[in-house]
Design a protein around this motif. Sequence first.
Motif, PDB file in Angstrom:
ATOM      1  N   GLY A  97      13.211  -1.940  -2.969  1.00  0.00           N
ATOM      2  CA  GLY A  97      12.915  -3.346  -3.191  1.00  0.00           C
ATOM      3  C   GLY A  97      13.973  -4.282  -2.625  1.00  0.00           C
ATOM      4  N   GLU A  98      13.623  -5.576  -2.559  1.00  0.00           N
ATOM      5  CA  GLU A  98      14.546  -6.548  -1.945  1.00  0.00           C
ATOM      6  C   GLU A  98      15.828  -6.721  -2.751  1.00  0.00           C
ATOM      7  OE1 GLU A  98      13.248 -10.928  -3.277  1.00  0.00           O
ATOM      8  OE2 GLU A  98      11.748  -9.922  -2.015  1.00  0.00           O
ATOM      9  N   ALA A  99      15.803  -6.311  -4.013  1.00  0.00           N
ATOM     10  CA  ALA A  99      17.029  -6.296  -4.812  1.00  0.00           C
ATOM     11  C   ALA A  99      17.239  -4.900  -5.397  1.00  0.00           C
ATOM     12  CB  ALA A  99      16.955  -7.337  -5.926  1.00  0.00           C
ATOM     13  N   GLY A 100      16.748  -3.881  -4.690  1.00  0.00           N
ATOM     14  CA  GLY A 100      16.875  -2.514  -5.153  1.00  0.00           C
ATOM     15  C   GLY A 100      18.199  -1.877  -4.773  1.00  0.00           C
ATOM     16  N   LEU A 101      18.293  -0.585  -5.001  1.00  0.00           N
ATOM     17  CA  LEU A 101      19.552   0.133  -4.824  1.00  0.00           C
ATOM     18  C   LEU A 101      20.088   0.037  -3.398  1.00  0.00           C
ATOM     19  CD1 LEU A 101      21.319   2.056  -6.713  1.00  0.00           C
ATOM     20  CD2 LEU A 101      20.306   3.924  -5.400  1.00  0.00           C
ATOM     21  N   PHE A 102      19.224   0.226  -2.403  1.00  0.00           N
ATOM     22  CA  PHE A 102      19.679   0.201  -1.012  1.00  0.00           C
ATOM     23  C   PHE A 102      20.076  -1.200  -0.574  1.00  0.00           C
ATOM     24  CE2 PHE A 102      17.985   4.382  -1.100  1.00  0.00           C
ATOM     25  CZ  PHE A 102      18.602   5.079  -0.061  1.00  0.00           C
ATOM     26  N   ALA A 103      19.314  -2.202  -0.992  1.00  0.00           N
ATOM     27  CA  ALA A 103      19.668  -3.573  -0.637  1.00  0.00           C
ATOM     28  C   ALA A 103      20.978  -3.990  -1.289  1.00  0.00           C
ATOM     29  CB  ALA A 103      18.545  -4.524  -1.053  1.00  0.00           C
TER      30      ALA A 103
ATOM     31  N   GLY B 130       0.787  -1.220   0.000  1.00  0.00           N
ATOM     32  CA  GLY B 130       0.000   0.000   0.000  1.00  0.00           C
ATOM     33  C   GLY B 130       0.818   1.268   0.000  1.00  0.00           C
ATOM     34  N   LYS B 131       2.126   1.154   0.115  1.00  0.00           N
ATOM     35  CA  LYS B 131       2.993   2.332   0.125  1.00  0.00           C
ATOM     36  C   LYS B 131       3.350   2.751  -1.294  1.00  0.00           C
ATOM     37  CE  LYS B 131       5.106   1.249   4.595  1.00  0.00           C
ATOM     38  NZ  LYS B 131       6.381   0.917   5.309  1.00  0.00           N
ATOM     39  N   VAL B 132       3.368   4.034  -1.514  1.00  0.00           N
ATOM     40  CA  VAL B 132       3.770   4.535  -2.820  1.00  0.00           C
ATOM     41  C   VAL B 132       5.283   4.360  -2.954  1.00  0.00           C
ATOM     42  CG1 VAL B 132       3.878   6.555  -4.311  1.00  0.00           C
ATOM     43  CG2 VAL B 132       1.881   6.191  -2.857  1.00  0.00           C
ATOM     44  N   PRO B 133       5.771   3.776  -4.047  1.00  0.00           N
ATOM     45  CA  PRO B 133       7.220   3.567  -4.208  1.00  0.00           C
ATOM     46  C   PRO B 133       7.995   4.885  -4.107  1.00  0.00           C
ATOM     47  CG  PRO B 133       5.998   2.315  -5.845  1.00  0.00           C
ATOM     48  CD  PRO B 133       5.006   3.199  -5.165  1.00  0.00           C
ATOM     49  N   LEU B 134       9.207   4.784  -3.578  1.00  0.00           N
ATOM     50  CA  LEU B 134      10.020   5.979  -3.344  1.00  0.00           C
ATOM     51  C   LEU B 134      10.260   6.761  -4.624  1.00  0.00           C
ATOM     52  CD1 LEU B 134      12.715   4.688  -0.814  1.00  0.00           C
ATOM     53  CD2 LEU B 134      10.782   6.190  -0.344  1.00  0.00           C
ATOM     54  N   ALA B 135      10.562   6.064  -5.713  1.00  0.00           N
ATOM     55  CA  ALA B 135      10.841   6.762  -6.967  1.00  0.00           C
ATOM     56  C   ALA B 135       9.628   7.564  -7.418  1.00  0.00           C
ATOM     57  CB  ALA B 135      11.255   5.770  -8.047  1.00  0.00           C
ATOM     58  N   ARG B 136       8.448   6.976  -7.235  1.00  0.00           N
ATOM     59  CA  ARG B 136       7.242   7.694  -7.627  1.00  0.00           C
ATOM     60  C   ARG B 136       6.967   8.865  -6.685  1.00  0.00           C
ATOM     61  NH1 ARG B 136       1.096   5.460  -8.763  1.00  0.00           N
ATOM     62  NH2 ARG B 136       0.366   7.386  -9.724  1.00  0.00           N
TER      63      ARG B 136
ATOM     64  N   ALA C 228       8.427   9.426 -15.598  1.00  0.00           N
ATOM     65  CA  ALA C 228       9.554   9.889 -14.787  1.00  0.00           C
ATOM     66  C   ALA C 228       9.980   8.819 -13.789  1.00  0.00           C
ATOM     67  CB  ALA C 228       9.178  11.178 -14.056  1.00  0.00           C
ATOM     68  N   THR C 229       9.009   8.126 -13.215  1.00  0.00           N
ATOM     69  CA  THR C 229       9.333   7.038 -12.289  1.00  0.00           C
ATOM     70  C   THR C 229      10.111   5.945 -12.998  1.00  0.00           C
ATOM     71  OG1 THR C 229       7.318   7.509 -11.039  1.00  0.00           O
ATOM     72  CG2 THR C 229       8.343   5.373 -10.680  1.00  0.00           C
ATOM     73  N   SER C 230       9.695   5.614 -14.198  1.00  0.00           N
ATOM     74  CA  SER C 230      10.414   4.602 -14.970  1.00  0.00           C
ATOM     75  C   SER C 230      11.813   5.072 -15.345  1.00  0.00           C
ATOM     76  CB  SER C 230       9.620   4.236 -16.231  1.00  0.00           C
ATOM     77  OG  SER C 230       8.493   3.465 -15.906  1.00  0.00           O
ATOM     78  N   ALA C 231      11.957   6.355 -15.673  1.00  0.00           N
ATOM     79  CA  ALA C 231      13.275   6.883 -16.008  1.00  0.00           C
ATOM     80  C   ALA C 231      14.227   6.749 -14.827  1.00  0.00           C
ATOM     81  CB  ALA C 231      13.166   8.344 -16.441  1.00  0.00           C
ATOM     82  N   ILE C 232      13.748   7.084 -13.620  1.00  0.00           N
ATOM     83  CA  ILE C 232      14.574   6.918 -12.419  1.00  0.00           C
ATOM     84  C   ILE C 232      14.964   5.456 -12.249  1.00  0.00           C
ATOM     85  CG2 ILE C 232      14.578   7.067  -9.895  1.00  0.00           C
ATOM     86  CD1 ILE C 232      12.607   9.434 -10.174  1.00  0.00           C
ATOM     87  N   ALA C 233      13.982   4.559 -12.404  1.00  0.00           N
ATOM     88  CA  ALA C 233      14.241   3.139 -12.199  1.00  0.00           C
ATOM     89  C   ALA C 233      15.245   2.590 -13.197  1.00  0.00           C
ATOM     90  CB  ALA C 233      12.922   2.367 -12.291  1.00  0.00           C
ATOM     91  N   ILE C 234      15.080   2.959 -14.457  1.00  0.00           N
ATOM     92  CA  ILE C 234      16.013   2.467 -15.477  1.00  0.00           C
ATOM     93  C   ILE C 234      17.403   3.045 -15.238  1.00  0.00           C
ATOM     94  CG2 ILE C 234      16.524   2.439 -17.952  1.00  0.00           C
ATOM     95  CD1 ILE C 234      13.413   2.546 -18.365  1.00  0.00           C
ATOM     96  N   ALA C 235      17.471   4.319 -14.869  1.00  0.00           N
ATOM     97  CA  ALA C 235      18.767   4.923 -14.585  1.00  0.00           C
ATOM     98  C   ALA C 235      19.460   4.240 -13.416  1.00  0.00           C
ATOM     99  CB  ALA C 235      18.595   6.416 -14.299  1.00  0.00           C
TER     100      ALA C 235
ATOM    101  N   GLY D 109       9.896   0.805 -15.919  1.00  0.00           N
ATOM    102  CA  GLY D 109      10.947   0.464 -14.976  1.00  0.00           C
ATOM    103  C   GLY D 109      10.390  -0.062 -13.665  1.00  0.00           C
ATOM    104  N   SER D 110      11.252  -0.714 -12.914  1.00  0.00           N
ATOM    105  CA  SER D 110      10.858  -1.310 -11.624  1.00  0.00           C
ATOM    106  C   SER D 110      10.578  -0.200 -10.614  1.00  0.00           C
ATOM    107  CB  SER D 110      11.974  -2.217 -11.097  1.00  0.00           C
ATOM    108  OG  SER D 110      12.363  -3.149 -12.080  1.00  0.00           O
ATOM    109  N   GLU D 111       9.311  -0.005 -10.260  1.00  0.00           N
ATOM    110  CA  GLU D 111       8.963   1.149  -9.437  1.00  0.00           C
ATOM    111  C   GLU D 111       9.527   1.078  -8.021  1.00  0.00           C
ATOM    112  OE1 GLU D 111       5.032  -1.307  -9.531  1.00  0.00           O
ATOM    113  OE2 GLU D 111       6.825  -1.059 -10.756  1.00  0.00           O
ATOM    114  N   THR D 112       9.897  -0.115  -7.557  1.00  0.00           N
ATOM    115  CA  THR D 112      10.500  -0.260  -6.222  1.00  0.00           C
ATOM    116  C   THR D 112      12.017  -0.386  -6.320  1.00  0.00           C
ATOM    117  OG1 THR D 112      10.055  -2.635  -6.358  1.00  0.00           O
ATOM    118  CG2 THR D 112       8.453  -1.282  -5.166  1.00  0.00           C
ATOM    119  N   ILE D 113      12.594   0.288  -7.314  1.00  0.00           N
ATOM    120  CA  ILE D 113      14.031   0.163  -7.572  1.00  0.00           C
ATOM    121  C   ILE D 113      14.889   0.639  -6.412  1.00  0.00           C
ATOM    122  CG2 ILE D 113      14.334   2.451  -8.636  1.00  0.00           C
ATOM    123  CD1 ILE D 113      15.902  -0.876  -9.833  1.00  0.00           C
TER     124      ILE D 113
END
Length: 464
Positions: free
Chosen positions: A239-245, A9-15, A183-190, A232-236
């Motif tokens: 997410g469990e394999a996202g940037l911070f992880a 239910g949380k809005v993804p950070l990139a979005r 824009a969210t997809s652009a952040i995720a792809i980047a 792009g992956s909106e939880t980039i």
Amino acid sequence: MTIGPTVSGKVPLARQMARSVLALDIGYFGQDVIAKAKLCLLDFLSCAFEAGHHPWSRQAVAIAQAGGSATIIGTSQLSSPADAAFANAVMGHGLVREDMHAASIAHHGVVIWPALLALSEQTPLRGDRLLAAAIIGYETGARIGRALLTSDLARLYRPTGLVSPLGAALAGSFALGLSEAQATSAIAIAANTSSGLNEWPHAGGSDMYFHPGFAAGNAIRAIGLAAAGAFGSETILEGEAGLFAAYRRQPAPESIALFPNGECEIMAVYNKPVPACNFAQTAAQAALRVSHELASVDEIDHVVIRAPDAAVRYPGCDSTGPYRNALQAKMSIPFSVAATLARGEIEEENYAELDDADIIRLISVTDLTTDPAFTAAFPGKQGAEVSVQLRGGRTIRHALPDVIAATPADIRARFRSSAAGGLGEDRVRRLEQLIDDCEQLGNAGDIAAQCRLNATERALRPAS
């Protein structure tokens, strides 16, 4: 495609970030913020013009495909936006004098400006939108960097390569008027292109110069893919394999607010006074004050440099040589201090003679140590102290609580000097005026075009 909340239910950070800025305009920002953005653009161009003859700059230009709409600074060549952004970012980084955001340990401007200048020649873009986009780009990269980076992580990965592609992606998305989903997809792809390993200080490699080039070129591609419909992956980020992880090995924060309480991260950016590593800046400035009290470098018996732990531990900053190239010397705090003491000035020429006998001797009697007070104050302040013990027993000590940034007058002077060699004084004045009047520009692409040599100018220009 519409991007919705995650399963929780949380809005993804990139979005969240995209949503918070896409409706902004230049009127949201104060005049001090706008003026800072213009100075950062002038300083980026200053570095790019001055470094255009360096080998890494020539190499970047050489691989850019001819043909396209985007200017490669200081040349007559037009390339694709991605290729031009790559080459211009490498040139802007070529002096190691690019602007710096200490809290994220990153150089955002050397990625954001090449990307936006290239886009401004691809799509009609007003000057006020260019400036607002840049401010958003600095904010995004800096806020993510503050949350992501640690000194341990920065020893392995180049912070600029990790976070600046995301900032440039949102900046470009704003500039081109992309939707929230795009824009969210652009952040995720980047974010999938985040890269840059910090082995280069040890090996003496030129890898470092290309990190911003990869980031800027990849941001252009990420924006283009998103505009073309790529999802792009909106939880980039979280997410469990996202940037911070992947990099921090810890969960991402619940939110990463942009412009909280009206604060702008670009105001925390400083323009380097010294063409060297960020962490060598304050120590070199302290050493310059010591040098004013020296009768001769021959009287120096021992040197102690105190700096924040982050500075002492950053790759290459504690190097005592031997130095294979100027980049290793520019990364080394002991070299920067020794060269300043030996020459009594801080200039690009300090790094021209790597085997200078006085500099090498001073490095051999230098200790670099962590200072608890400077460590506690970092990154809000970046202090350093240089203490020189003379053979007669006297000690000269100078400390600075923070780096003294290049002033607006310094930035304008070095811009005029570096750009005049390629463009001539009349065109440099015109270019500076375009930037000063950027909010009124109907076509921001005029700035990039003014940085271009025509074929006649190129033929008449002396060989480097």
